[in-house]
Design an enzyme around this catalytic site. Structure first.
Site, mmCIF file in Angstrom:
data_model
loop_
_atom_site.group_PDB
_atom_site.id
_atom_site.type_symbol
_atom_site.label_atom_id
_atom_site.label_comp_id
_atom_site.label_asym_id
_atom_site.label_seq_id
_atom_site.Cartn_x
_atom_site.Cartn_y
_atom_site.Cartn_z
ATOM 1 N N LYS A 102 0.881 -1.172 -0.016
ATOM 2 C CA LYS A 102 0.086 0.037 -0.198
ATOM 3 C C LYS A 102 0.731 1.189 -0.007
ATOM 4 C CE LYS A 102 -4.477 -1.523 1.837
ATOM 5 N NZ LYS A 102 -4.237 -2.763 2.833
ATOM 6 N N SER A 103 2.133 1.140 0.155
ATOM 7 C CA SER A 103 2.848 2.349 0.107
ATOM 8 C C SER A 103 3.249 2.854 -1.072
ATOM 9 C CB SER A 103 4.523 1.967 1.061
ATOM 10 O OG SER A 103 5.199 2.954 0.662
ATOM 11 N N CYS A 104 3.658 4.309 -0.972
ATOM 12 C CA CYS A 104 3.798 5.069 -2.401
ATOM 13 C C CYS A 104 5.317 5.059 -2.803
ATOM 14 C CB CYS A 104 3.304 6.397 -2.261
ATOM 15 S SG CYS A 104 1.525 6.701 -2.257
ATOM 16 N N VAL A 105 6.208 4.468 -1.674
ATOM 17 C CA VAL A 105 7.419 4.816 -1.994
ATOM 18 C C VAL A 105 8.107 3.179 -1.879
ATOM 19 C CG1 VAL A 105 8.115 6.936 -1.540
ATOM 20 C CG2 VAL A 105 7.922 5.432 0.300
#
Lengths: 105, 155
Positions: A102-105
């Protein structure tokens, strides 16, 4: 809720194709998912990434970022992209039987 | 469903922390999805890949109403540095890398990094002023050429 037939196994997955019941996961299933992700064979280097993801997920409750894979897991980013081309964390998490990152990075 | 995005070209035109990060996060996010990514640094965006400046990028505390700091206070010495430190700390907790580390991450992830020729000439910079991860200096025409088939994103 959906089901996915992998070799001799049938596993529960979400609509996104990620496994939802970690108890159903095993190494043969991982090999089958890897094939779906266009990875012919899981080498010890692949397993190193998969096992780190599983361990870290268990401890932290979230999929590690690429930065964490490098800093904590000691996995080189270039190497990671070579092992799991076109979306390394997404692919590795799916093979590891974990939820979609779920992380953007 | 429409076709998946296969390629993005991101223009990074600003030199503040909040100006640079969106470009880097979008480029890295593209690579994480298996999307081909190029970043074209132009104008003050060049600071993100200039060796002498990339470690000193700061948040704009003046002329930035979203910060919630009155301009006169934002202009006090040290304000920008303080705001930058606070933001960097939060980002580190979220595992968002610093700018030099991010540039390295992007390069390792296979993203291409380019400097804009017009800006390079304007600021009197040389190739040796840029960090090693920069692929080359491009004219805008060359940028369009290599962006063939890509979505172009301006930040």
């Amino acid at each position: 809720m959906a089901e996915l037939k992998l070799g001799k196994y049938t596993v529960e997955t979400g609509e996104d194709g990620y496994m939802t019941n970690p108890d159903q996961w095993n190494k043969e299933i991982a090999e089958e998912i890897a094939k779906q992700e266009n990875i012919k064979e899981l080498t010890p280097d692949h397993w190193n990434v998969i096992e780190f993801l599983q361990k870290d997920y268990k401890e932290k409750g979230s999929i590690p970022t690429i930065r964490r894979l490098k800093k904590v897991g000691g996995i080189d980013t270039k190497e990671l992209y070579k092992l799991f081309p076109e979306g390394p964390v997404k692919k590795a998490a799916r093979i590891a039987g974990l939820p979609k990152p779920k992380s953007c990075v | 469903m429409a076709d998946k995005i296969k390629k993005v070209s991101i223009v990074c035109s600003k030199g503040s922390l909040e100006g640079i990060y969106p470009a880097l996060i979008m480029a890295n996010g593209a690579r994480m999805e298996g999307i081909e990514a190029s970043v074209f640094f132009t104008f003050f965006g060049l600071d993100a890949i200039t060796k002498k400046k990339m470690k000193k990028i700061k948040v704009a505390t003046v002329g930035n109403p979203a910060m919630g700091i009155p301009t006169l206070i934002g202009a006090l010495p040290g304000m920008s540095l303080m705001a930058t430190k606070m933001m960097m700390k939060k980002m580190d907790e979220l595992d968002i890398p610093s700018i030099p580390e991010f540039i390295e991450l992007l390069s390792d992830a296979g993203a291409k990094l380019y400097a804009c020729k017009a800006s390079v000439d304007m600021f009197g910079l040389k190739e040796s002023d840029f960090c090693d991860q920069v692929d080359s200096v491009l004219t805008v025409g060359e940028f369009y050429e290599l962006s063939s088939g890509a979505e172009i994103i301006f930040t």
